[in-house]
Scaffold this motif. Structure first.
Motif, mmCIF file in Angstrom:
data_model
loop_
_atom_site.group_PDB
_atom_site.id
_atom_site.type_symbol
_atom_site.label_atom_id
_atom_site.label_comp_id
_atom_site.label_asym_id
_atom_site.label_seq_id
_atom_site.Cartn_x
_atom_site.Cartn_y
_atom_site.Cartn_z
ATOM 1 N N HIS A 72 0.806 -1.220 0.000
ATOM 2 C CA HIS A 72 0.000 0.000 0.000
ATOM 3 C C HIS A 72 0.841 1.274 0.000
ATOM 4 O O HIS A 72 0.329 2.354 0.241
ATOM 5 C CB HIS A 72 -0.951 0.011 1.194
ATOM 6 N N GLY A 73 2.121 1.150 -0.242
ATOM 7 C CA GLY A 73 2.957 2.333 -0.371
ATOM 8 C C GLY A 73 3.522 2.854 0.936
ATOM 9 O O GLY A 73 3.471 2.193 1.974
ATOM 10 N N THR A 74 4.038 4.047 0.865
ATOM 11 C CA THR A 74 4.707 4.693 1.990
ATOM 12 C C THR A 74 4.214 6.130 2.073
ATOM 13 O O THR A 74 4.135 6.818 1.063
ATOM 14 C CB THR A 74 6.234 4.685 1.771
ATOM 15 N N ARG A 75 3.900 6.558 3.266
ATOM 16 C CA ARG A 75 3.448 7.936 3.477
ATOM 17 C C ARG A 75 4.239 8.533 4.629
ATOM 18 O O ARG A 75 4.651 7.822 5.542
ATOM 19 C CB ARG A 75 1.974 7.975 3.818
ATOM 20 N N LEU A 76 4.427 9.841 4.577
ATOM 21 C CA LEU A 76 5.123 10.510 5.671
ATOM 22 C C LEU A 76 4.228 10.553 6.901
ATOM 23 O O LEU A 76 3.012 10.734 6.794
ATOM 24 C CB LEU A 76 5.514 11.934 5.268
ATOM 25 N N THR A 77 4.833 10.381 8.057
ATOM 26 C CA THR A 77 4.132 10.543 9.319
ATOM 27 C C THR A 77 4.032 12.044 9.612
ATOM 28 O O THR A 77 4.680 12.863 8.935
ATOM 29 C CB THR A 77 4.909 9.868 10.459
ATOM 30 N N PRO A 78 3.277 12.435 10.631
ATOM 31 C CA PRO A 78 3.262 13.856 11.002
ATOM 32 C C PRO A 78 4.675 14.388 11.298
ATOM 33 O O PRO A 78 4.998 15.515 10.927
ATOM 34 C CB PRO A 78 2.360 13.894 12.236
ATOM 35 N N ALA A 79 5.515 13.568 11.919
ATOM 36 C CA ALA A 79 6.895 14.003 12.195
ATOM 37 C C ALA A 79 7.679 14.166 10.890
ATOM 38 O O ALA A 79 8.455 15.112 10.745
ATOM 39 C CB ALA A 79 7.597 12.999 13.106
ATOM 40 N N GLY A 80 7.469 13.269 9.936
ATOM 41 C CA GLY A 80 8.132 13.371 8.641
ATOM 42 C C GLY A 80 7.665 14.599 7.875
ATOM 43 O O GLY A 80 8.464 15.296 7.248
ATOM 44 N N GLU A 81 6.371 14.879 7.925
ATOM 45 C CA GLU A 81 5.823 16.083 7.275
ATOM 46 C C GLU A 81 6.389 17.345 7.926
ATOM 47 O O GLU A 81 6.702 18.317 7.242
ATOM 48 C CB GLU A 81 4.297 16.093 7.345
ATOM 49 N N ALA A 82 6.495 17.336 9.261
ATOM 50 C CA ALA A 82 7.033 18.506 9.963
ATOM 51 C C ALA A 82 8.488 18.747 9.565
ATOM 52 O O ALA A 82 8.900 19.891 9.342
ATOM 53 C CB ALA A 82 6.907 18.322 11.468
ATOM 54 N N LEU A 83 9.260 17.676 9.487
ATOM 55 C CA LEU A 83 10.663 17.815 9.080
ATOM 56 C C LEU A 83 10.745 18.323 7.647
ATOM 57 O O LEU A 83 11.498 19.253 7.347
ATOM 58 C CB LEU A 83 11.382 16.476 9.212
ATOM 59 N N ARG A 84 9.937 17.759 6.778
ATOM 60 C CA ARG A 84 9.890 18.206 5.375
ATOM 61 C C ARG A 84 9.557 19.692 5.295
ATOM 62 O O ARG A 84 10.187 20.448 4.563
ATOM 63 C CB ARG A 84 8.868 17.385 4.617
ATOM 64 N N GLY A 85 8.573 20.113 6.052
ATOM 65 C CA GLY A 85 8.160 21.509 6.057
ATOM 66 C C GLY A 85 9.238 22.453 6.585
ATOM 67 O O GLY A 85 9.329 23.600 6.168
ATOM 68 N N SER A 86 10.059 21.950 7.487
ATOM 69 C CA SER A 86 11.096 22.807 8.078
ATOM 70 C C SER A 86 12.325 22.913 7.182
ATOM 71 O O SER A 86 13.146 23.804 7.362
ATOM 72 C CB SER A 86 11.511 22.284 9.451
ATOM 73 N N LEU A 87 12.460 21.992 6.222
ATOM 74 C CA LEU A 87 13.603 22.044 5.312
ATOM 75 C C LEU A 87 13.265 22.894 4.113
ATOM 76 O O LEU A 87 14.020 23.365 3.390
ATOM 77 C CB LEU A 87 14.004 20.625 4.866
#
Length: 87
Positions: A72-87
């Protein structure tokens, strides 16, 4: 000639270190495609190398950056999204 802006730097924790630009490419690839394949295309790394880098991102982050479900694939967790947003 168009401008090219490059993000340089590293993030480190407990002896694990990763370039910020590589972390961003992996997280962006996963976010855009809901699969590690997107990260593979962005970084030109193998599937196995992406798994290893994702494990290092999670070690630096101190929590899961992506949620993986077989078939079913791979999705970012809220922590992964937060890190992505901060970069």
């Amino acid at each position: 000639m168009p401008w090219k802006v490059t993000l340089e730097g590293r993030i480190a924790r407990d002896g694990t270190s990763l370039p910020l630009s590589e972390m961003l490419a992996i997280l962006e690839g996963i976010a855009e495609t809901a699969a590690l394949k997107g990260a593979m295309h962005r970084t030109r790394l193998s599937y196995r190398a992406i798994w290893d880098k994702l494990a290092r991102i999670e070690a630096v982050l101190g929590r899961a950056a992506a949620h993986r479900v077989k078939g079913h694939g791979t999705r970012l967790t809220p922590a992964g999204e937060a890190l992505r947003g901060s970069l």
